[in-house]
Design a protein around this motif. Structure first.
Motif, PDB file in Angstrom:
ATOM      1  N   LYS A  45       0.834  -1.203   0.000  1.00 29.22           N
ATOM      2  CA  LYS A  45       0.000   0.000   0.000  1.00 29.22           C
ATOM      3  C   LYS A  45       0.869   1.253   0.000  1.00 29.22           C
ATOM      4  O   LYS A  45       0.583   2.227  -0.698  1.00 29.22           O
ATOM      5  N   ARG A  46       1.944   1.208   0.786  1.00 30.38           N
ATOM      6  CA  ARG A  46       2.841   2.363   0.817  1.00 30.38           C
ATOM      7  C   ARG A  46       3.478   2.569  -0.553  1.00 30.38           C
ATOM      8  O   ARG A  46       3.578   3.705  -1.037  1.00 30.38           O
ATOM      9  N   LEU A  47       3.917   1.479  -1.188  1.00 36.16           N
ATOM     10  CA  LEU A  47       4.489   1.586  -2.531  1.00 36.16           C
ATOM     11  C   LEU A  47       3.448   2.106  -3.509  1.00 36.16           C
ATOM     12  O   LEU A  47       3.743   2.970  -4.342  1.00 36.16           O
ATOM     13  N   HIS A  48       2.233   1.614  -3.410  1.00 36.38           N
ATOM     14  CA  HIS A  48       1.148   2.037  -4.299  1.00 36.38           C
ATOM     15  C   HIS A  48       0.887   3.528  -4.182  1.00 36.38           C
ATOM     16  O   HIS A  48       0.640   4.220  -5.181  1.00 36.38           O
ATOM     17  N   ASP A  49       0.967   4.062  -2.953  1.00 32.42           N
ATOM     18  CA  ASP A  49       0.640   5.471  -2.734  1.00 32.42           C
ATOM     19  C   ASP A  49       1.808   6.408  -2.991  1.00 32.42           C
ATOM     20  O   ASP A  49       1.593   7.610  -3.153  1.00 32.42           O
ATOM     21  N   THR A  50       3.038   5.899  -3.004  1.00 28.47           N
ATOM     22  CA  THR A  50       4.196   6.795  -3.138  1.00 28.47           C
ATOM     23  C   THR A  50       4.959   6.616  -4.441  1.00 28.47           C
ATOM     24  O   THR A  50       5.877   7.373  -4.709  1.00 28.47           O
ATOM     25  N   ILE A  51       4.592   5.621  -5.260  1.00 23.50           N
ATOM     26  CA  ILE A  51       5.279   5.424  -6.531  1.00 23.50           C
ATOM     27  C   ILE A  51       5.078   6.665  -7.407  1.00 23.50           C
ATOM     28  O   ILE A  51       4.004   7.269  -7.408  1.00 23.50           O
ATOM     29  N   PRO A  52       6.115   7.115  -8.153  1.00 23.33           N
ATOM     30  CA  PRO A  52       6.017   8.391  -8.877  1.00 23.33           C
ATOM     31  C   PRO A  52       5.240   8.332 -10.192  1.00 23.33           C
ATOM     32  O   PRO A  52       5.436   9.176 -11.051  1.00 23.33           O
ATOM     33  N   VAL A  53       4.386   7.353 -10.400  1.00 19.81           N
ATOM     34  CA  VAL A  53       3.495   7.313 -11.558  1.00 19.81           C
ATOM     35  C   VAL A  53       2.075   7.098 -11.055  1.00 19.81           C
ATOM     36  O   VAL A  53       1.860   6.553  -9.973  1.00 19.81           O
ATOM     37  N   GLY A  54       1.106   7.541 -11.836  1.00 14.36           N
ATOM     38  CA  GLY A  54      -0.289   7.362 -11.448  1.00 14.36           C
ATOM     39  C   GLY A  54      -0.757   5.934 -11.710  1.00 14.36           C
ATOM     40  O   GLY A  54      -0.482   5.369 -12.769  1.00 14.36           O
ATOM     41  N   LEU A  55      -1.449   5.349 -10.751  1.00  8.86           N
ATOM     42  CA  LEU A  55      -1.981   3.991 -10.872  1.00  8.86           C
ATOM     43  C   LEU A  55      -3.471   4.015 -10.545  1.00  8.86           C
ATOM     44  O   LEU A  55      -3.894   4.679  -9.599  1.00  8.86           O
ATOM     45  N   ALA A  56      -4.256   3.273 -11.321  1.00 13.42           N
ATOM     46  CA  ALA A  56      -5.695   3.208 -11.058  1.00 13.42           C
ATOM     47  C   ALA A  56      -6.230   1.897 -11.615  1.00 13.42           C
ATOM     48  O   ALA A  56      -5.628   1.278 -12.501  1.00 13.42           O
ATOM     49  N   LEU A  57      -7.362   1.494 -11.100  1.00 13.41           N
ATOM     50  CA  LEU A  57      -8.065   0.296 -11.566  1.00 13.41           C
ATOM     51  C   LEU A  57      -9.506   0.679 -11.854  1.00 13.41           C
ATOM     52  O   LEU A  57     -10.193   1.232 -10.989  1.00 13.41           O
ATOM     53  N   LEU A  58      -9.949   0.407 -13.087  1.00 14.80           N
ATOM     54  CA  LEU A  58     -11.321   0.691 -13.500  1.00 14.80           C
ATOM     55  C   LEU A  58     -12.078  -0.632 -13.651  1.00 14.80           C
ATOM     56  O   LEU A  58     -11.555  -1.598 -14.230  1.00 14.80           O
ATOM     57  N   GLY A  59     -13.310  -0.670 -13.140  1.00 15.89           N
ATOM     58  CA  GLY A  59     -14.156  -1.837 -13.351  1.00 15.89           C
ATOM     59  C   GLY A  59     -14.727  -1.851 -14.758  1.00 15.89           C
ATOM     60  O   GLY A  59     -14.510  -0.931 -15.556  1.00 15.89           O
ATOM     61  N   ARG A  60     -15.487  -2.892 -15.080  1.00 12.26           N
ATOM     62  CA  ARG A  60     -16.081  -2.984 -16.413  1.00 12.26           C
ATOM     63  C   ARG A  60     -17.033  -1.821 -16.685  1.00 12.26           C
ATOM     64  O   ARG A  60     -17.244  -1.420 -17.828  1.00 12.26           O
ATOM     65  N   ASP A  61     -17.615  -1.255 -15.617  1.00 12.37           N
ATOM     66  CA  ASP A  61     -18.551  -0.149 -15.778  1.00 12.37           C
ATOM     67  C   ASP A  61     -17.851   1.218 -15.816  1.00 12.37           C
ATOM     68  O   ASP A  61     -18.495   2.250 -15.703  1.00 12.37           O
ATOM     69  N   ARG A  62     -16.511   1.202 -15.957  1.00 13.65           N
ATOM     70  CA  ARG A  62     -15.673   2.412 -16.055  1.00 13.65           C
ATOM     71  C   ARG A  62     -15.548   3.155 -14.733  1.00 13.65           C
ATOM     72  O   ARG A  62     -14.978   4.245 -14.692  1.00 13.65           O
ATOM     73  N   HIS A  63     -16.044   2.638 -13.647  1.00 13.18           N
ATOM     74  CA  HIS A  63     -15.920   3.296 -12.363  1.00 13.18           C
ATOM     75  C   HIS A  63     -14.582   2.949 -11.720  1.00 13.18           C
ATOM     76  O   HIS A  63     -14.096   1.820 -11.825  1.00 13.18           O
TER      77      HIS A  63
END
Length: 612
Positions: free
Chosen positions: A286-304
Motif C-alpha cells: 500500500k505504501r508503494l502504491h501510494d508513493t510510486i512516482p506514476v499514477g496507478l488506477a483500476l477501472l471496473g467494467r462499468d468504467r468506475h
C-alpha cells in the motif's frame, strides 16, 4: 483503576496533541506559502521544530513527494512520504490526522504514532507536514505519570503491548490476532501462574485502535476471572496478563514466570506469524502504491474507479477516496478522461493493452498550466481468463514535452540566425567585390578583414546567448586589432549600461571596423602623430550619442558621391536601417580629421528582423 486508565489515556492524547500543535505552527510559516521556493530555509525551520519535539519532521507536497526531512542531511534525495494514509487523511479532512505506522522490515517491531498536519493557503492544500513518534517514547512519557507499583502500557490495534514501564523485552510479549473491538473496562483477573491483578483499559482518542492499559497486583481472585479473555479478546487479555506479571515482578523481583506461560504464548505467536507477515506485506504494498512516482488506477467494467493512488489523484486535485465509484469523465480534465475511457472500451473489447496513449490536460490549482501524460491501459483478468477490469498507468512527461518544444524553438532560432548571418556575409561580399579594377589581393584582404569583424561580433553575441550586449564590450570587440597594436593612439570612453540588441550590436561592430580601417589606411591612424577617439553618452530623452573623432592625420577631402566606398555607404545607409527608427548618422569631412556622429535609441523591445 478506571479513572487512572482514563487519565493516562488523556495524558497520551495530550502528548500527541503537543506534537500536532508544533506541526500546526510550522504549517502556518510564511515559508510554506510556496513550499519549494526556498528549501534550505524550510529545512532549517523544520529542524528547529524537530529540535523542540525531539523527533524528525518531514514536509511533503500534495503528491506526497518529500521536500525536506530532518532525519536526512539537506540535499539528500528523498523518497515519498513514509505513511501516505495519514498524510492523505490530513489533506482530505483539512485538519490534523493521527495514525500508526509499522516499522518496515522489522520482525514484530512495535509500530509508531504518526501525526500529520495539512498546509492550506486560500482554501487549497499546498503541502503537508508530518512526524513519527516511537511508541517507546510515548510510553515513557505516560509511564512517568503512573502511580508507584502500578504498571502502565500501550497496546496496538492487534492487542500487542508496544510500550510499557515494566521494562519487559518486547519480543517476550505475546503476539495476538487482535480480532474484535477493544472495550473500555476494568476488573480483576489472574495470570496462568496464579498471579492476581486488577486492570483497567481506556482507548486513545487520537490514534485509532491504540489502548492504554494499567494494572496492579491484587490479593483475591474472584470466580468470574476466567471470563476475562472472552470479554476483552484474547490479544488484549494476554497483554494485560503479561503487564500484570511485570508489575508483580517489580514488587517481587526474584519471582520467575512459569515456563508454561512462555511455551503457550510462543506457540500462539508462531501460529499467527504468517498473518502478521501478510499484514506487513500488505502495508508495504500500500505504501508503494501510494508513493510510486506514476499514477496507478483500476477501472471496473462499468468504467468506475475501484482504486486510485496518490499520484493519479493529484491529477484531478481531489482525494483518492473521491474517485472511487466515479468515472474518469466525472473527475479528470476532458483531454485526459476521454482518451482513457475510449482506451477502456478498446481493452475490454479486444483483450489487448493500449500502450503510451498521449494525454494533455489542465493541472488543478490557481495557476493554470497544461500537463502532458502517457497512459498505458492493460486488461485485468480473473482466474478463468475473463476481462474484469482495466488497469491504468499514467506517466507525467510534461518536462520531456517542454524540453522537446524548447529544442524545436532553438533549432528554428538557430535557422533564423544562420539566415541573418548569411545575408550579412552576402552583402559584405557583394559590396567588396563591386570595386572594379581593384587588386585581387587587396579585395581578398578587405573581405577577410570584414568577415573577421563579423566573427568577433558573432563571438560576443554568443557569449551573451544572443541577448542584449553592452556598448562598451561591443566597441572593444570591434576595435580589438587596433587596441592591441596602437593602444596609446586610440581611446574609448563612455558609460556602461547602454545595451544593444543583436542586430544593432552587429551593425555597430561593422561600422566601427570600417572607421578604424579607413583611419589606419588614409586617416589619422596612418601617421605616428595621429589619434582617434570613440565616445558616447546617453541623453535625458533616452537617446544615445556616439562620436568618432580623428585628429593629427593628413588633411581630409570629402570624396565625390560616386567614389564613396563600402565604409561610407555602410555608415550612411545600413547603419541607419539596423540601429532602428529615428537613427541619425552624419559624416563630417573636416580638414583636421574625419568626424562621425551617430544618434540612436537602444530600445531592446523592438522585434528582431529575420532574413527570408
Amino acid at each position: 483503576m478506571a479513572e487512572s486508565a482514563r487519565s493516562l489515556a488523556a495524558a497520551a492524547d495530550a502528548e500527541l496533541s503537543r506534537y500536532a500543535e508544533s506541526l500546526a505552527i510550522l504549517a502556518a510559516s510564511p515559508l510554506l506559502d510556496r513550499p519549494a521556493a526556498n528549501l534550505r530555509e524550510l529545512d532549517a525551520q523544520a529542524r528547529a521544530t524537530a529540535g523542540v519535539l525531539g523527533v524528525p519532521v518531514a514536509v511533503a507536497d500534495t503528491s506526497l513527494a518529500q521536500l525536506v526531512n530532518t532525519a536526512a542531511s539537506f540535499g539528500t534525495l528523498l523518497p515519498g512520504l513514509g505513511d501516505a494514509a495519514v498524510a492523505l487523511r490530513a489533506l482530505e479532512s483539512g485538519s490534523v490526522a493521527y495514525g500508526e505506522q509499522l516499522a518496515a522490515g522489522a520482525d514484530q517491531a512495535p509500530p509508531a504514532a504518526v501525526v500529520a498536519a495539512p498546509v492550506r493557503r486560500d482554501g487549497a492544500d499546498v503541502a503537508v507536514v508530518a512526524t513519527r513518534i516511537e511508541a517507546s517514547q510515548l510510553g515513557r512519557a505516560v509511564g512517568t505519570m503512573a502511580r508507584e507499583g502500578r504498571a502502565a502500557a500501550l497496546a496496538d490495534r492487534n492487542g500487542r503491548v508496544i510500550a510499557s514501564n515494566t521494562r519487559l523485552p518486547y519480543r517476550a510479549l505475546p503476539a495476538t490476532s487482535g480480532q474484535g473491538a477493544r472495550p473500555t473496562g476494568s476488573g480483576r483477573a489472574s495470570a496462568a501462574d496464579g498471579t492476581a491483578f486488577l486492570y483497567a483499559t481506556s482507548p486513545l482518542r487520537t490514534v485509532p485502535g491504540w489502548t492504554l492499559i494499567t494494572s496492579e497486583p491484587a490479593r483475591a481472585i474472584p470466580l468470574w476471572s476466567a471470563a476475562l479473555p472472552s470479554f476483552l479478546g484474547a490479544g488484549l487479555a494476554a497483554s494485560i496478563a503479561v503487564l500484570a506479571i511485570g508489575s508483580a515482578r517489580r514488587r517481587r523481583p526474584r519471582e520467575r514466570v512459569a515456563e508454561g506461560i512462555l511455551v503457550a504464548e510462543r506457540a500462539r505467536a508462531a501460529a499467527e506469524d504468517s498473518e502478521a507477515e501478510a499484514l506487513r506485506t500488505l502495508s508495504e504494498l500500500k505504501r508503494l502504491h501510494d508513493t510510486i512516482p506514476v499514477g496507478l488506477a483500476l477501472l471496473g467494467r462499468d468504467r468506475h474507479f475501484l482504486s486510485v493512488n496518490a499520484k493519479l489523484a493529484a491529477v484531478a486535485g481531489i482525494s483518492g477516496a473521491e474517485h472511487i465509484g466515479r468515472c474518469p469523465s466525472d473527475v479528470l480534465p476532458p483531454g485526459i478522461a476521454e482518451p482513457i475511457e475510449d482506451a477502456h472500451r478498446r481493452v475490454l473489447a479486444t483483450g489487448r493493452p493500449v500502450m503510451e496513449l498521449p494525454l494533455s490536460g489542465e493541472a488543478p490549482g490557481t495557476v493554470r498550466n497544461t500537463r502532458h501524460f502517457l497512459a498505458s491501459c492493460h486488461p485485468v483478468q480473473d482466474g478463468e481468463g475473463r476481462n474484469t477490469g482495466v488497469s491504468i498507468v499514467l506517466q507525467d512527461v510534461t518536462e520531456r514535452i517542454r524540453a522537446e518544444k524548447g529544442r524545436e524553438l532553438l533549432v528554428r532560432e538557430l535557422n533564423h540566425r544562420v539566415k541573418n548571418t548569411l545575408a550579412t556575409v552576402q552583402s559584405i561580399a557583394n559590396a567588396t567585390l563591386r570595386r572594379t579594377g581593384a587588386n585581387p589581393q587587396r579585395l581578398s584582404a578587405d573581405l577577410g578583414a570584414r568577415l573577421r569583424a563579423l566573427a568577433r561580433a558573432h563571438d560576443l553575441l554568443t557569449t551573451h546567448a544572443w541577448e542584449a550586449a553592452d556598448l562598451a564590450e561591443i566597441a572593444r570587440a570591434a576595435l580589438a586589432p587596433w587596441l592591441d597594436g596602437m593602444p596609446a593612439r586610440l581611446m574609448i570612453d563612455g558609460p556602461s549600461g547602454v545595451f544593444l540588441r543583436p542586430r544593432q550590436a552587429q551593425a555597430v561592430v561593422l561600422a566601427l571596423h570600417e572607421l578604424a580601417t579607413n583611419a589606419a589606411k588614409h586617416g589619422a591612424l596612418s601617421r605616428e602623430a595621429g589619434c582617434a577617439s570613440l565616445r558616447w553618452r546617453t541623453e535625458s530623452d533616452g537617446q544615445t550619442i556616439m562620436e568618432w573623432v580623428e585628429t593629427g592625420g593628413p588633411a581630409v577631402v570629402e570624396p565625390p558621391h560616386e567614389k564613396r566606398g563600402f565604409g561610407t555607404r555602410l555608415l550612411e545607409r545600413a547603419l541607419v536601417s539596423d540601429l532602428g527608427s529615428g537613427t541619425e548618422v552624419r559624416l563630417v569631412f573636416a580638414p583636421e580629421g574625419l568626424r562621425a556622429h551617430v544618434a540612436f535609441r537602444h530600445d531592446n523591445s523592438m522585434p528582431e528582423e529575420v532574413a527570408a
